[in-house]
Design a protein around this motif. Structure first.
Motif, short mmCIF file in Angstrom:
data_model
loop_
_atom_site.label_atom_id
_atom_site.label_comp_id
_atom_site.label_asym_id
_atom_site.label_seq_id
_atom_site.Cartn_x
_atom_site.Cartn_y
_atom_site.Cartn_z
N UNK A 22 0.43 -1.09 -0.23
CA UNK A 22 0.07 0.23 -0.18
C UNK A 22 0.56 1.18 0.10
N UNK A 23 0.44 2.22 -0.73
CA UNK A 23 1.49 4.13 -1.19
C UNK A 23 0.91 4.20 0.43
N UNK A 24 2.43 4.49 0.76
CA UNK A 24 2.13 5.60 2.35
C UNK A 24 1.93 6.86 2.00
N UNK A 25 1.66 7.65 2.93
CA UNK A 25 2.32 9.59 2.75
C UNK A 25 3.62 9.33 3.94
N UNK A 26 4.21 10.22 3.04
CA UNK A 26 5.58 10.87 3.89
C UNK A 26 4.80 10.53 5.16
N UNK A 27 6.27 10.67 5.93
CA UNK A 27 6.21 11.02 7.27
C UNK A 27 7.35 10.44 8.11
N UNK A 28 7.46 11.66 9.08
CA UNK A 28 9.12 11.03 9.49
C UNK A 28 8.24 10.87 11.30
N UNK A 29 10.08 11.17 11.73
CA UNK A 29 9.61 11.25 13.46
C UNK A 29 9.00 12.56 13.96
N UNK A 30 9.54 13.02 15.87
CA UNK A 30 8.62 14.45 15.76
C UNK A 30 9.15 15.47 14.95
N UNK A 31 10.63 15.97 15.05
CA UNK A 31 11.09 16.27 14.58
C UNK A 31 12.53 16.28 13.84
N UNK A 32 13.32 17.24 13.02
CA UNK A 32 14.22 16.74 12.68
C UNK A 32 15.77 16.59 13.42
N UNK A 33 15.29 16.95 14.90
CA UNK A 33 16.93 16.75 15.43
C UNK A 33 16.59 15.68 15.99
N UNK A 34 15.73 14.86 16.43
CA UNK A 34 14.74 13.79 16.80
C UNK A 34 16.18 13.36 15.51
N UNK A 35 15.02 12.70 14.63
CA UNK A 35 15.63 12.33 13.19
C UNK A 35 17.39 12.31 13.17
N UNK A 36 17.60 13.20 13.06
CA UNK A 36 19.25 12.75 13.32
C UNK A 36 20.04 12.04 14.23
N UNK A 37 19.94 12.78 15.36
CA UNK A 37 20.97 12.17 16.20
C UNK A 37 20.07 10.85 15.97
N UNK A 38 18.73 10.45 16.75
CA UNK A 38 18.10 8.78 16.30
C UNK A 38 18.99 8.41 15.33
N UNK A 39 19.05 8.30 14.28
CA UNK A 39 19.81 7.91 13.24
C UNK A 39 21.27 7.19 13.35
N UNK A 40 22.09 8.84 13.91
CA UNK A 40 23.27 8.49 14.85
C UNK A 40 23.37 7.11 15.55
N UNK A 41 22.11 7.07 16.34
CA UNK A 41 22.35 5.81 17.13
C UNK A 41 21.68 4.57 16.42
N UNK A 42 21.15 4.71 15.65
CA UNK A 42 20.81 3.40 14.85
C UNK A 42 21.77 2.86 14.00
N UNK A 43 23.06 3.10 13.84
CA UNK A 43 23.93 2.43 13.27
C UNK A 43 24.34 1.35 13.57
N UNK A 44 23.98 0.37 13.20
CA UNK A 44 24.20 -1.40 13.31
C UNK A 44 23.96 -1.52 14.82
N UNK A 45 22.47 -0.94 15.28
CA UNK A 45 21.66 -1.64 16.45
C UNK A 45 20.35 -1.17 15.89
N UNK A 46 19.77 -2.31 16.82
CA UNK A 46 17.95 -2.46 16.62
C UNK A 46 17.57 -1.55 16.62
N UNK A 47 16.00 -1.06 16.47
CA UNK A 47 15.69 -0.24 16.88
C UNK A 47 14.78 -0.18 18.06
N UNK A 48 14.31 -0.95 18.51
CA UNK A 48 14.36 -1.01 19.92
C UNK A 48 15.89 -0.41 20.89
N UNK A 49 16.38 -1.26 20.85
CA UNK A 49 17.89 -0.78 21.08
C UNK A 49 18.03 0.79 20.59
#
Length: 225
Positions: A22-49
């Protein structure tokens, strides 16, 4: 296959996954700073961790400025559920220091007004920010026409034969983007659907080829058969 053949195959499998997920509308996390720092944390890491590390960090320090000023050892301990916290803690401190020094606050909303090329260059000049982190932020939060290639997108497109077996994830960002329209909604759905497909069906260790809607078009499936 010629480049035209590959582009046609790329679009075909994209349309199949559009129908499947199904086609999704674009969505992000709460705010861009969250996205930036959380994505750095996500490298080689599960989403839960990743999320545990992010939540613990904010609960312990309370603000971006406090995280910037935190001792490296304390920040490393706070994000320990993320893999390689001893590497990521200095990166996060340096990212925040640079943004706050340049912009006067921990805010990257100005990227919305920049060209895609300039925004990519600005982000990838930050410590620890590569193509995956930059493209996720720019697509999810600012609807820029870029394509994030994580391990799932990389694996599925390689098995399909869209990119070669020796093509790195870094190189795949440009190759796959060239086969698709420069439309943020198209690129978002391509990323999400291939991400989900890699998580749920085309897994690394035991791909469920018998359940895969793409197997008529998959080089890996044909070789296994």
């Amino acid at each position: 296959m010629t480049a035209i053949d590959v582009a046609q195959k790329t679009w075909l499998v994209h349309e199949i996954l559009n129908q499947h997920y199904g086609i999704q509308a674009i969505y992000g996390r709460l705010d861009p700073m969250h996205e930036l720092i959380a994505t750095v944390l996500s490298h080689r890491t599960t989403h839960a961790n990743e999320m545990t590390a992010y939540r613990t960090m904010l609960e312990r320090f309370g603000s971006w400025e406090a995280i910037r000023d935190a001792p490296v050892a304390e920040l490393t301990e706070a994000i320990q559920t993320s893999n390689y916290p001893e590497v990521k803690a200095p990166w996060i401190k340096q990212i925040l220091a640079r943004i706050i020094a340049e912009r006067g606050e921990a805010n990257v909303d100005f990227l919305r007004e920049m060209t895609t090329e300039d925004a990519m260059a600005w982000l990838t000049a930050l410590p620890g920010v590569g193509l995956k982190t930059a493209t996720l932020l720019l697509l999810f939060n600012f609807q820029k026409p870029v394509l994030p290639v994580d391990t799932h997108v990389h694996r599925v497109t390689q098995r399909l034969g869209i990119i070669g077996p020796k093509v790195s994830a870094e190189k795949a960002h440009g190759l796959l983007l060239a086969y698709l329209p420069q439309d943020a909604t198209v690129l978002f759905n391509f990323h999400k659907h291939f991400y989900w497909h890699g998580q749920r069906v085309c897994t690394w260790s035991y791909p469920r080829c018998g359940q895969c809607v793409l197997n008529p078009h998959c080089d890996y499936f044909k070789k296994q058969s």
